[in-house]
Write a protein that holds these residues in place. Structure first.
Motif, PDB file in Angstrom:
ATOM      1  N   CYS A  33       8.823  -0.561 -11.307  1.00  0.00           N
ATOM      2  CA  CYS A  33       9.347   0.190 -10.441  1.00  0.00           C
ATOM      3  C   CYS A  33       8.538   1.053  -9.940  1.00  0.00           C
ATOM      4  CB  CYS A  33      10.699   0.376 -10.105  1.00  0.00           C
ATOM      5  SG  CYS A  33      11.245  -1.186  -9.760  1.00  0.00           S
ATOM      6  N   LEU A  34       8.903   1.620 -10.908  1.00  0.00           N
ATOM      7  CA  LEU A  34       7.858   3.155 -10.405  1.00  0.00           C
ATOM      8  C   LEU A  34       6.468   2.696  -9.639  1.00  0.00           C
ATOM      9  CD1 LEU A  34       7.486   6.754 -10.790  1.00  0.00           C
ATOM     10  CD2 LEU A  34       6.912   6.097 -13.078  1.00  0.00           C
ATOM     11  N   ALA A  35       5.917   2.081 -10.616  1.00  0.00           N
ATOM     12  CA  ALA A  35       4.655   1.375 -10.005  1.00  0.00           C
ATOM     13  C   ALA A  35       3.756   1.602  -8.716  1.00  0.00           C
ATOM     14  CB  ALA A  35       3.669   0.548 -11.284  1.00  0.00           C
ATOM     15  N   LEU A  36       5.720   0.401  -7.721  1.00  0.00           N
ATOM     16  CA  LEU A  36       5.313   0.564  -6.955  1.00  0.00           C
ATOM     17  C   LEU A  36       5.392   2.243  -5.701  1.00  0.00           C
ATOM     18  CD1 LEU A  36       7.939  -2.330  -6.645  1.00  0.00           C
ATOM     19  CD2 LEU A  36       5.527  -2.894  -5.975  1.00  0.00           C
ATOM     20  N   GLU A  37       5.986   2.539  -6.243  1.00  0.00           N
ATOM     21  CA  GLU A  37       5.712   4.310  -5.707  1.00  0.00           C
ATOM     22  C   GLU A  37       5.295   5.076  -5.620  1.00  0.00           C
ATOM     23  OE1 GLU A  37       8.959   6.765  -6.289  1.00  0.00           O
ATOM     24  OE2 GLU A  37      10.187   5.096  -7.257  1.00  0.00           O
ATOM     25  N   GLN A  38       3.836   5.472  -6.905  1.00  0.00           N
ATOM     26  CA  GLN A  38       2.811   5.420  -7.513  1.00  0.00           C
ATOM     27  C   GLN A  38       2.379   4.467  -9.069  1.00  0.00           C
ATOM     28  OE1 GLN A  38       2.402   9.791  -8.541  1.00  0.00           O
ATOM     29  NE2 GLN A  38       0.575  10.604  -7.194  1.00  0.00           N
ATOM     30  N   GLU A  49      15.736  -6.447  -5.887  1.00  0.00           N
ATOM     31  CA  GLU A  49      16.606  -5.551  -4.965  1.00  0.00           C
ATOM     32  C   GLU A  49      16.324  -3.925  -5.681  1.00  0.00           C
ATOM     33  OE1 GLU A  49      20.686  -6.397  -4.773  1.00  0.00           O
ATOM     34  OE2 GLU A  49      20.533  -8.329  -4.374  1.00  0.00           O
ATOM     35  N   ARG A  50      16.937  -3.939  -7.099  1.00  0.00           N
ATOM     36  CA  ARG A  50      15.723  -2.774  -6.829  1.00  0.00           C
ATOM     37  C   ARG A  50      14.954  -2.603  -6.970  1.00  0.00           C
ATOM     38  NH1 ARG A  50      14.411   1.127 -10.974  1.00  0.00           N
ATOM     39  NH2 ARG A  50      15.610   1.933 -12.633  1.00  0.00           N
ATOM     40  N   ALA A  51      13.298  -3.322  -6.733  1.00  0.00           N
ATOM     41  CA  ALA A  51      11.909  -2.557  -6.877  1.00  0.00           C
ATOM     42  C   ALA A  51      12.469  -2.706  -4.782  1.00  0.00           C
ATOM     43  CB  ALA A  51      11.466  -4.427  -7.058  1.00  0.00           C
ATOM     44  N   ASP A  52      12.875  -3.123  -4.291  1.00  0.00           N
ATOM     45  CA  ASP A  52      13.002  -2.888  -2.928  1.00  0.00           C
ATOM     46  C   ASP A  52      13.281  -1.521  -3.278  1.00  0.00           C
ATOM     47  OD1 ASP A  52      11.954  -5.275  -2.737  1.00  0.00           O
ATOM     48  OD2 ASP A  52      13.788  -6.465  -2.104  1.00  0.00           O
ATOM     49  N   LEU A  53      14.704  -1.054  -3.249  1.00  0.00           N
ATOM     50  CA  LEU A  53      15.160   0.378  -3.217  1.00  0.00           C
ATOM     51  C   LEU A  53      13.719   1.358  -4.303  1.00  0.00           C
ATOM     52  CD1 LEU A  53      18.694  -0.126  -5.094  1.00  0.00           C
ATOM     53  CD2 LEU A  53      17.846   0.019  -2.361  1.00  0.00           C
ATOM     54  N   ALA A  54      13.411   1.273  -5.002  1.00  0.00           N
ATOM     55  CA  ALA A  54      12.469   2.191  -5.584  1.00  0.00           C
ATOM     56  C   ALA A  54      10.777   1.803  -3.860  1.00  0.00           C
ATOM     57  CB  ALA A  54      11.551   1.218  -6.349  1.00  0.00           C
TER      58      ALA A  54
END
Length: 359
Positions: free
Chosen positions: A84-89, A26-31
């Protein structure tokens, strides 16, 4: 009965693991949603926010009431945040290589394992990689609790237009290692800092052995892997990576030896919960110059954390001062102090304001 009790406990652990995994998802989805908002924003928004990450980790530590140590629970969250940040950039981080250096350890401690590490041969190359946008950030050593400030990094800060965006501390334990410890040691490789930090031990145990400085301890470890009668001073990580045999452990002269590393980048860091500001100052050649530099900090009730003198590169008998103070450059008292100092010195450069290390 004991077996059933153990089975029940394991079943509860499995159930909790499933819940934890779902919450992380869920946290990854929000990220990912945060990344989308930032991408759609008309204003340029940094994906990596040092002050936000420091705030989250500080809250994690403050909330901790478990059997786990504060540091351990924070490191767990550090890795979740990194993934999670790696999902953003995905961030590319330049560090002093090769694999197994304390600088790499510092980079992974600060950013987590969700980043793409970029192995550099020198501190100069780290600055170059960040300046040319081949890496978003770089990690370099800035001072050691035994040896003081590290001149090479200060020279680069003086000659390059990059900001300090963060800091991280690493406990340094040095180990002597070689390919075959039954062999006589005729030469020892290490970074000059490591040779200095182990000076007394080396003088007592290997007084007649040749000491050869190299660009990094890990490089020395990699070299002795294929060189007979040669040893290296390096970390436990390097010992395992290069498959060497340990001759002696914890050979540093001072127990509790710690190196502080800084994160360099192009972005300025907004104010956070607990900040530090770093400055480079060149004073005038006149009576009371040092007093004029220090007085505004006292008048504004600013705690000075570091004051180190260092030769200015290429100019004989000229020196700069490397200064760390409590507070952010946008705090009113810090702005007032810096404004007053600027009129009394030859040069003042704000290297950056950034969160004080949480881990």
């Amino acid at each position: 009965m004991k077996s059933n009790s153990l089975e029940n406990l394991r079943s509860e652990i499995d159930s909790l693991d499933q819940k934890i995994q779902l919450l992380i998802s869920e946290r990854a989805d929000l990220a990912a949603k945060v990344a989308l908002v930032k991408q759609e924003s008309k204003t340029q928004t940094a994906f990596y926010r040092p002050e936000r990450e420091a705030e989250v980790l500080s809250k994690v530590i403050k909330r901790n009431k478990s059997l786990l140590k504060d540091k351990d629970i924070a490191l767990i969250f550090r890795e979740i945040m990194s993934a999670c940040l790696a999902l953003e950039q995905p961030l590319k981080i330049a560090f002093l290589g090769p694999e197994g250096t304390f600088t790499q350890e510092a980079a992974l401690k600060h950013f987590g394992h969700g980043v793409s590490p970029l192995d550099c041969g020198t501190v100069d190359e780290i600055f170059h990689q960040v300046e040319t946008d081949n890496a978003q950030y770089g990690v370099v050593p800035i001072e050691n609790s035994s040896n003081g400030v590290i001149g090479t990094s200060l020279d680069m800060l003086y000659s390059h237009d990059l900001n300090i965006c963060g800091e991280v501390e690493i406990a340094v334990a040095h180990h002597l290692m070689m390919q075959d410890q039954s062999q006589e040691i005729k030469v020892i490789y290490a970074h000059q800092q490591a040779l200095d930090q182990c000076h007394r031990w080396l003088a007592n145990h290997y007084p007649n052995t040749e000491l050869r400085p190299v660009a990094s301890n890990a490089l020395g470890a990699r070299m002795v892997k294929d060189e007979p009668n040669a040893a290296a001073i390096a970390s436990k990580v390097a010992l395992n990576i290069y498959g060497l045999q340990r001759v002696a452990k914890n050979i540093e002269d001072n127990a509790g030896n710690v190196t502080r590393f800084i994160v360099i980048g192009k972005d300025e860091v907004p104010m956070g919960m607990n900040d530090k500001t770093s400055l480079l100052v060149v004073t005038k050649h006149e009576s009371g110059a040092l007093f004029d530099l220090l007085e505004p900090f006292k008048d504004n009730n600013i705690n000075m954390l570091q004051l180190a003198r260092h030769p200015i590169p290429g100019i004989k008998w000229e020196y700069l001062f490397f200064i760390d103070i409590d507070g952010h450059q946008n705090n009113d008292n810090v702005k007032d102090a810096i404004s007053k100092i600027k009129s009394k010195v030859s040069k003042l450069e704000i290297l950056g304001s950034y969160p004080i290390a949480v881990l």
